[in-house]
Design a protein around this motif. Structure first.
Motif, PDB file in Angstrom:
ATOM      1  N   PRO A 116      31.385 -42.931 -43.794  1.00 42.94           N
ATOM      2  CA  PRO A 116      32.159 -41.817 -43.160  1.00 42.94           C
ATOM      3  C   PRO A 116      32.195 -40.473 -43.502  1.00 42.94           C
ATOM      4  N   GLN A 117      31.489 -40.518 -44.858  1.00 42.97           N
ATOM      5  CA  GLN A 117      30.994 -38.980 -44.965  1.00 42.97           C
ATOM      6  C   GLN A 117      29.996 -38.376 -44.067  1.00 42.97           C
ATOM      7  N   LEU A 118      28.825 -39.112 -43.836  1.00 48.03           N
ATOM      8  CA  LEU A 118      27.807 -38.822 -43.115  1.00 48.03           C
ATOM      9  C   LEU A 118      28.522 -38.590 -41.450  1.00 48.03           C
ATOM     10  N   THR A 119      29.153 -39.459 -40.944  1.00 48.06           N
ATOM     11  CA  THR A 119      29.676 -39.402 -39.796  1.00 48.06           C
ATOM     12  C   THR A 119      30.592 -37.841 -39.514  1.00 48.06           C
ATOM     13  N   TRP A 129      28.163 -30.769 -37.784  1.00 51.16           N
ATOM     14  CA  TRP A 129      26.690 -30.054 -37.169  1.00 51.16           C
ATOM     15  C   TRP A 129      27.114 -30.088 -35.556  1.00 51.16           C
ATOM     16  N   GLU A 130      27.207 -31.322 -35.028  1.00 50.01           N
ATOM     17  CA  GLU A 130      27.312 -31.360 -33.478  1.00 50.01           C
ATOM     18  C   GLU A 130      28.341 -30.100 -32.970  1.00 50.01           C
ATOM     19  N   ALA A 131      29.486 -29.985 -33.430  1.00 47.08           N
ATOM     20  CA  ALA A 131      30.567 -29.014 -33.032  1.00 47.08           C
ATOM     21  C   ALA A 131      30.061 -27.619 -33.556  1.00 47.08           C
ATOM     22  N   GLU A 132      29.181 -27.461 -34.394  1.00 48.50           N
ATOM     23  CA  GLU A 132      28.926 -25.792 -34.674  1.00 48.50           C
ATOM     24  C   GLU A 132      27.796 -25.550 -33.583  1.00 48.50           C
ATOM     25  N   MET A 135      16.256 -24.584 -43.060  1.00 50.28           N
ATOM     26  CA  MET A 135      16.785 -25.307 -44.137  1.00 50.28           C
ATOM     27  C   MET A 135      17.705 -26.420 -43.490  1.00 50.28           C
ATOM     28  N   MET A 136      18.244 -26.428 -42.516  1.00 55.55           N
ATOM     29  CA  MET A 136      18.915 -27.548 -42.090  1.00 55.55           C
ATOM     30  C   MET A 136      18.149 -28.598 -41.349  1.00 55.55           C
ATOM     31  N   SER A 137      16.829 -28.415 -41.103  1.00 56.14           N
ATOM     32  CA  SER A 137      16.120 -29.655 -40.722  1.00 56.14           C
ATOM     33  C   SER A 137      15.932 -30.828 -41.366  1.00 56.14           C
ATOM     34  N   PHE A 138      15.718 -30.696 -42.787  1.00 62.22           N
ATOM     35  CA  PHE A 138      15.969 -31.853 -43.545  1.00 62.22           C
ATOM     36  C   PHE A 138      17.176 -32.699 -43.525  1.00 62.22           C
ATOM     37  N   PRO A 139      18.289 -32.077 -43.747  1.00 61.99           N
ATOM     38  CA  PRO A 139      19.491 -33.009 -43.914  1.00 61.99           C
ATOM     39  C   PRO A 139      19.730 -33.406 -42.053  1.00 61.99           C
ATOM     40  N   VAL A 140      19.405 -32.764 -41.325  1.00 61.61           N
ATOM     41  CA  VAL A 140      19.610 -33.347 -39.942  1.00 61.61           C
ATOM     42  C   VAL A 140      18.656 -34.429 -39.596  1.00 61.61           C
ATOM     43  N   GLU A 141      17.588 -34.405 -39.881  1.00 59.33           N
ATOM     44  CA  GLU A 141      16.489 -35.392 -39.826  1.00 59.33           C
ATOM     45  C   GLU A 141      16.908 -36.669 -40.546  1.00 59.33           C
ATOM     46  N   SER A 170      17.731 -40.467 -39.702  1.00 59.55           N
ATOM     47  CA  SER A 170      16.755 -41.822 -39.805  1.00 59.55           C
ATOM     48  C   SER A 170      17.815 -42.525 -40.382  1.00 59.55           C
ATOM     49  N   ARG A 171      19.025 -42.249 -41.083  1.00 57.16           N
ATOM     50  CA  ARG A 171      19.676 -42.968 -41.856  1.00 57.16           C
ATOM     51  C   ARG A 171      20.869 -44.023 -40.984  1.00 57.16           C
ATOM     52  N   ILE A 172      21.582 -43.011 -40.059  1.00 57.49           N
ATOM     53  CA  ILE A 172      22.666 -43.401 -39.289  1.00 57.49           C
ATOM     54  C   ILE A 172      22.403 -43.397 -37.546  1.00 57.49           C
ATOM     55  N   GLY A 173      21.551 -42.580 -37.349  1.00 58.80           N
ATOM     56  CA  GLY A 173      20.992 -42.459 -35.751  1.00 58.80           C
ATOM     57  C   GLY A 173      22.113 -41.615 -35.151  1.00 58.80           C
ATOM     58  N   TYR A 174      21.572 -41.054 -34.196  1.00 56.32           N
ATOM     59  CA  TYR A 174      22.469 -39.975 -33.206  1.00 56.32           C
ATOM     60  C   TYR A 174      22.642 -40.605 -32.020  1.00 56.32           C
ATOM     61  N   GLY A 175      23.789 -41.094 -31.562  1.00 51.69           N
ATOM     62  CA  GLY A 175      24.115 -41.703 -30.301  1.00 51.69           C
ATOM     63  C   GLY A 175      24.267 -40.852 -29.275  1.00 51.69           C
ATOM     64  N   PRO A 176      24.769 -41.256 -28.026  1.00 50.47           N
ATOM     65  CA  PRO A 176      25.151 -40.433 -26.977  1.00 50.47           C
ATOM     66  C   PRO A 176      26.124 -39.112 -26.987  1.00 50.47           C
ATOM     67  N   ASP A 177      27.115 -39.394 -28.419  1.00 47.46           N
ATOM     68  CA  ASP A 177      28.010 -38.391 -28.805  1.00 47.46           C
ATOM     69  C   ASP A 177      27.426 -37.216 -29.428  1.00 47.46           C
ATOM     70  N   LYS A 178      26.143 -37.006 -29.634  1.00 44.59           N
ATOM     71  CA  LYS A 178      25.324 -36.134 -30.328  1.00 44.59           C
ATOM     72  C   LYS A 178      24.430 -35.324 -29.650  1.00 44.59           C
ATOM     73  N   PRO A 179      24.668 -35.138 -28.300  1.00 42.67           N
ATOM     74  CA  PRO A 179      23.851 -34.501 -27.472  1.00 42.67           C
ATOM     75  C   PRO A 179      23.146 -33.247 -27.938  1.00 42.67           C
ATOM     76  N   ARG A 180      23.909 -32.287 -28.511  1.00 41.60           N
ATOM     77  CA  ARG A 180      23.485 -31.090 -29.078  1.00 41.60           C
ATOM     78  C   ARG A 180      22.387 -31.267 -30.423  1.00 41.60           C
ATOM     79  N   LEU A 181      22.901 -32.098 -31.303  1.00 38.50           N
ATOM     80  CA  LEU A 181      21.760 -32.540 -32.345  1.00 38.50           C
ATOM     81  C   LEU A 181      20.553 -32.935 -31.684  1.00 38.50           C
ATOM     82  N   LYS A 182      20.341 -33.813 -30.953  1.00 38.29           N
ATOM     83  CA  LYS A 182      19.262 -34.227 -30.328  1.00 38.29           C
ATOM     84  C   LYS A 182      18.473 -33.259 -29.677  1.00 38.29           C
TER      85      LYS A 182
END
Length: 221
Positions: free
Chosen positions: A144-147, A153-156, A174-180, A184-196
């Motif tokens: 839940p925290q990761l979500t 991030w997506e909203a920002e 700096m943000m590249s490592f946590p986003v990557e 890798s741990r929870i994946g980015y679905g279709p609700d995260k187009p900006r992060l992708k």
């Protein structure tokens, strides 16, 4: 000559990337994780008492901690193009993301990693119990925290293409490592187009690709 003490699959990949963006000459001293424990080798403790990476040496100067290394390089090696103008709103965002990346963002990621390892590190007899505890912690607290963080991030990124405004900055490095790592741990679905899209942009940067060549295999790219 700058030397970067670089551990494979670690946050120090960002330092190599920043150096490539700055066009600064440097050497890489590579260290490999233990394949069983995934811990850094003992040799790194000869560089820093905690045996952590990255550590940067620039002549007589030695700097550890990724955020501190990034700030040092920007101050001493011509990083004005990689941060917003001082005193602006984008500059305040820049400072926030620079520290957030190693503070708030990394806590649930580290917990996810630790709890994933617990069932593998306990005696065989109690692994079913350890596994149940690990799954429960992930389901009730960590995921839940990761979500929440990834939604943030997506909203920002809806505000601007980059984390500190309309221009690419070291805050994105700096943000590249946590986003990557989160991907890798929870994946980015279709609700995260900006992060992708953001990941596609950073991975396409020539300096990012050159840093991969210098640092060696990197599982999160």
């Amino acid at each position: 000559m700058i030397t970067v003490h670089h551990l494979n699959d670690s946050r120090s990949q960002r330092v190599l990337w920043l150096l490539e963006e700055l066009g600064v000459a440097y050497e890489v001293k590579r260290y490999q994780r233990d394949p069983q424990t995934m811990l850094a080798p003992a040799e790194l403790r000869a560089v820093h008492p905690l045996g952590k990476s990255p550590v940067l040496e620039d002549g007589a100067v030695k700097v550890a901690e990724t955020g501190a290394v990034v700030e040092y390089l920007l101050e001493t090696h011509g990083g004005s193009d990689l941060r917003p103008a001082r005193g602006t709103e984008d500059d305040r965002r820049f400072t926030y993301w620079l520290h957030y990346a190693e503070g708030s963002a990394m806590t649930p990621l580290l917990l996810k990693l630790i709890f994933s390892q617990i069932p593998k590190r306990v005696p065989l007899l109690i692994r079913p119990v350890a596994g149940a505890i690990s799954r429960g912690m992930n389901a009730r607290m960590i995921d839940p925290q990761l979500t929440a963080h990834t939604a943030y991030w997506e909203a920002e990124l809806a505000r601007s293409d980059w984390f500190a405004g309309d221009a690419f900055t070291a805050a994105d490095i700096m943000m590249s490592f946590p986003v990557e790592a989160a991907g890798s741990r929870i994946g980015y679905g279709p609700d995260k187009p900006r992060l992708k899209a953001w990941l596609e942009r950073i991975h396409a940067r020539p300096a990012y690709q050159r840093a991969l060549e210098r640092g060696g295999p990197y599982s999160y790219a």
